[in-house]
Enzyme design. Structure first.
Site, PDB file in Angstrom:
ATOM      1  N   GLU A  18     -10.099   4.269  -4.135  1.00 31.88           N
ATOM      2  CA  GLU A  18      -8.929   3.691  -4.206  1.00 31.88           C
ATOM      3  C   GLU A  18      -8.101   3.862  -5.520  1.00 31.88           C
ATOM      4  O   GLU A  18      -7.050   3.084  -6.019  1.00 31.88           O
ATOM      5  CB  GLU A  18      -8.706   1.887  -3.840  1.00 31.88           C
ATOM      6  CG  GLU A  18      -9.150   1.617  -2.504  1.00 31.88           C
ATOM      7  CD  GLU A  18      -8.290   2.187  -1.392  1.00 31.88           C
ATOM      8  OE1 GLU A  18      -7.142   2.315  -1.405  1.00 31.88           O
ATOM      9  OE2 GLU A  18      -8.878   2.891  -0.369  1.00 31.88           O
ATOM     10  N   ILE A  34      -7.232   7.846  -0.317  1.00 33.83           N
ATOM     11  CA  ILE A  34      -7.184   6.502  -0.593  1.00 33.83           C
ATOM     12  C   ILE A  34      -7.811   6.012   0.624  1.00 33.83           C
ATOM     13  O   ILE A  34      -7.620   6.354   1.742  1.00 33.83           O
ATOM     14  CB  ILE A  34      -5.746   5.849  -0.716  1.00 33.83           C
ATOM     15  CG1 ILE A  34      -5.683   4.417  -0.681  1.00 33.83           C
ATOM     16  CG2 ILE A  34      -4.723   6.573   0.326  1.00 33.83           C
ATOM     17  CD1 ILE A  34      -4.441   3.956  -1.163  1.00 33.83           C
ATOM     18  N   SER A  35      -8.781   5.173   0.714  1.00 38.59           N
ATOM     19  CA  SER A  35      -9.454   4.729   2.009  1.00 38.59           C
ATOM     20  C   SER A  35      -8.832   3.600   2.690  1.00 38.59           C
ATOM     21  O   SER A  35      -7.640   3.307   2.380  1.00 38.59           O
ATOM     22  CB  SER A  35     -11.108   4.225   1.621  1.00 38.59           C
ATOM     23  OG  SER A  35     -10.528   3.038   1.061  1.00 38.59           O
ATOM     24  N   GLN A  36      -9.470   3.575   3.901  1.00 33.70           N
ATOM     25  CA  GLN A  36      -8.488   2.507   4.972  1.00 33.70           C
ATOM     26  C   GLN A  36      -8.566   1.123   4.482  1.00 33.70           C
ATOM     27  O   GLN A  36      -9.625   0.909   3.553  1.00 33.70           O
ATOM     28  CB  GLN A  36      -9.178   2.753   6.163  1.00 33.70           C
ATOM     29  CG  GLN A  36     -10.806   2.342   6.434  1.00 33.70           C
ATOM     30  CD  GLN A  36     -11.752   3.531   6.197  1.00 33.70           C
ATOM     31  OE1 GLN A  36     -11.411   4.483   5.197  1.00 33.70           O
ATOM     32  NE2 GLN A  36     -12.884   3.649   6.805  1.00 33.70           N
ATOM     33  N   ARG A  88       0.755  -1.244   0.165  1.00 42.32           N
ATOM     34  CA  ARG A  88      -0.094  -0.048   0.065  1.00 42.32           C
ATOM     35  C   ARG A  88       0.994   1.458   0.091  1.00 42.32           C
ATOM     36  O   ARG A  88       0.345   2.196  -0.665  1.00 42.32           O
ATOM     37  CB  ARG A  88      -0.804  -0.285   1.094  1.00 42.32           C
ATOM     38  CG  ARG A  88      -2.202   1.173   1.088  1.00 42.32           C
ATOM     39  CD  ARG A  88      -2.878   0.911   2.216  1.00 42.32           C
ATOM     40  NE  ARG A  88      -4.154   1.774   2.307  1.00 42.32           N
ATOM     41  CZ  ARG A  88      -4.011   3.085   3.175  1.00 42.32           C
ATOM     42  NH1 ARG A  88      -3.364   3.255   4.215  1.00 42.32           N
ATOM     43  NH2 ARG A  88      -5.332   3.816   3.132  1.00 42.32           N
TER      44      ARG A  88
END
Length: 242
Positions: free
Chosen positions: A242, A66-68, A40
């Site tokens: 994402e 960008i999401s968790q 990531r």
């Protein structure tokens, strides 16, 4: 998959899988393994790489985020993706979710409305050795009929409904996982299963995504801001893209 794989990042990634995913109920072995492999930190700006595996969204280009990791894993698990699946992703963002999908699915087609993000995602995917993702620029609310049918569709922005074109581009028994914004502004992550010409929806959990912009979504941001200024504020939430 390519990764500069320092011990620090490897340890952080393993901790992410254990504490953010396993302990919160995620069980799909292939999804967990993919989350444990995909770097990531190579999909986020260098300035925030030291927190790449924290349980939070991080900024990327074009004012997006960008999401968790938890949200990425939940959506893929809900979609029931297998090694034979052809998956359509709506909203490429950084390319991270596409990379995770690529490690689980057979083929991934991803659509991004921002050309700059699409180009950066392609570069990141190539640099990390991902070969089974095709990134296109376009209106994701229309789906991608040229590559249909798909076994699953995953969207990273919230529309007022699930576009009918998505359901039409799924195989029988295919699944759509997407956030939907209700009339009162709150959002729910929905899983829809297409079977015998009908679409059965079920709510998974409350979420917060940016609007799905396009012909079968919301108007572009300036137009929507003008509209909400007349009708009252709308809850847009945090971008999980994402």
């Amino acid at each position: 998959m390519g990764d500069d794989a320092t011990d620090e990042y490897a340890v952080a990634r393993a901790g992410m899988v254990e504490h953010q995913l396993r302990r919160r109920g995620l069980r799909d072995r292939r999804v967990l393994e993919a989350m444990g492999r995909v770097p990531r930190h190579l999909f986020v700006p260098e300035a925030v790489r030291h927190v790449a595996y924290d349980d939070r969204p991080l900024p990327i280009a074009d004012g997006q985020t960008i999401s968790q990791p938890y949200i990425v894993a939940v959506m893929i698990e809900l979609a029931g993706v297998t090694s034979r699946s052809r998956v359509l992703e709506i909203g490429t963002g950084s390319g991270y979710a596409a990379a995770v999908l690529a490690a689980v699915a057979g083929e991934v087609v991803s659509i991004e409305r921002h050309p700059g993000l699409a180009a950066a995602a392609r570069a990141a995917l190539e640099a990390t050795g991902v070969r089974n993702v095709a990134v296109f620029v376009g209106d994701g609310t229309r789906g991608f009929p040229d590559r249909a049918p798909f076994d699953a569709i995953i969207a990273t922005a919230a529309g007022p409904r699930i576009p009918s074109s998505w359901a039409e581009q799924l195989v029988q028994g295919g699944r759509i996982v997407a956030p939907v914004e209700r009339d009162d502004g709150h959002q729910e992550l929905v899983r829809a299963v297409v079977s015998a010409g009908t679409v059965r929806e079920e709510v998974a959990l409350p979420v917060a995504f940016v609007p799905l912009i396009g012909a079968d979504g919301f108007p572009d941001p300036p137009a929507r801001r003008a509209q909400t200024s007349r009708t009252g504020p709308a809850s847009m939430g945090t971008r999980n893209n994402e």
